[in-house]
Enzyme design. Structure first.
Site, PDB file in Angstrom:
ATOM      1  CB  CYS A 155       8.928 -14.234   9.728  1.00 39.67           C
ATOM      2  SG  CYS A 155       9.547 -15.682   8.830  1.00 39.67           S
TER       3      CYS A 155
ATOM      4  N   GLY B 237      -7.934 -10.269  11.142  1.00 37.71           N
ATOM      5  CA  GLY B 237      -6.658 -10.838  10.726  1.00 37.71           C
ATOM      6  C   GLY B 237      -5.663  -9.723  10.477  1.00 37.71           C
TER       7      GLY B 237
ATOM      8  CB  SER C 287      -5.427 -11.622   6.264  1.00 38.31           C
ATOM      9  OG  SER C 287      -6.320 -10.675   6.830  1.00 38.31           O
ATOM     10  N   GLY C 288      -7.235 -10.616   3.451  1.00 45.50           N
ATOM     11  CA  GLY C 288      -8.504 -10.788   2.754  1.00 45.50           C
ATOM     12  C   GLY C 288      -9.727 -10.423   3.576  1.00 45.50           C
TER      13      GLY C 288
ATOM     14  CG  MET D 181      -1.662  -4.668   7.553  1.00 47.20           C
ATOM     15  SD  MET D 181      -2.744  -3.334   7.038  1.00 47.20           S
ATOM     16  CE  MET D 181      -1.914  -2.710   5.592  1.00 47.20           C
TER      17      MET D 181
ATOM     18  CB  CYS E 265       9.110 -18.216   5.819  1.00 47.98           C
ATOM     19  SG  CYS E 265       7.649 -18.297   6.876  1.00 47.98           S
TER      20      CYS E 265
ATOM     21  CD  GLU F  71      -9.214  -1.026   6.870  1.00 48.50           C
ATOM     22  OE1 GLU F  71      -8.671  -1.306   7.961  1.00 48.50           O
ATOM     23  OE2 GLU F  71      -8.789  -1.442   5.771  1.00 48.50           O
ATOM     24  CB  ALA F  72     -14.138  -2.295  12.871  1.00 48.60           C
TER      25      ALA F  72
END
EC number: 2.7.1.21
Length: 194
Positions: free
Chosen positions: A187, A23, A27-28, A25, A155, A96-97
């Protein structure tokens, strides 16, 4: 060769697997990786966790989420080191692959073919909305892919793009809220010149 016979154990094919958590930045991704790895540890499985040595944003040795949850890890320079350091392991976590070399795909296949559960977390797209590092290849061969979403900082809609707020154009720029915002498609493309 990724799927050659020598990648299987002497007992015959093992039943490992590859899972990807991807996902944008914020996003968990790391939070979910830590959750899965701690559950494996709770089940008394032998777990090894790796991260790229270049990522020192929060800590040199810990994998740390944006919510400050953490788990000890081994920083490595090259993906081949993961194979060397994964003896007698049942679960391998890789954070952080996207920062690893392209050899990470073959490393994941080799580990899974030995019967190891491999859990990989990383950005699937860079700040230009292009596939990032080895993640797309690993997603293609994974048994399970989880795409998590952030909240658009413009948004409030679900966001899966990492918008860079700085003017730096390098593909790899380690940063946090000072350099990136999560954005939804509308956006991201309405405010981007890429």
């Amino acid at each position: 060769m990724l799927f050659s016979e020598h990648n299987f154990t002497q007992r015959g094919p093992a039943y490992g697997s590859i899972e990807v958590i991807c996902g944008s930045m914020f996003s968990g991704k790391t939070e979910e990786l830590i959750r899965r790895l701690k559950r494996a540890q709770y089940a008394k499985l032998h777990v090894e966790i790796f991260k790229p040595a270049v990522d020192k944003r929060y800590d040199d040795r810990l994998v740390v989420s944006h919510d400050s949850n953490s788990i000890p890890s081994t920083p490595v320079e090259h993906s081949s080191s993961i194979l060397l350091l994964s003896n007698d392991t049942q679960v391998v976590g890789i954070d952080e692959a996207q920062f690893f070399d392209e050899g990470l795909t073959e490393v994941c296949v080799n580990l899974a073919n030995k019967g190891i559960r491999v859990i990989v977390a990383g950005l699937d797209m860079d700040f230009k909305a292009q596939p990032f590092g080895p993640i797309p290849h690993i997603m293609a061969i994974a048994e399970h892919v989880t795409k998590v979403h952030a909240v658009c900082m413009q948004c409030g809609a679900p966001a899966n793009y990492s918008f860079r707020t700085s003017t730096d154009t390098k593909t790899v720029l380690l940063g946090e809220k000072e350099a990136y915002e999560a954005r939804c498609r509308r956006c991201y493309y309405n405010l981007t010149n890429y």
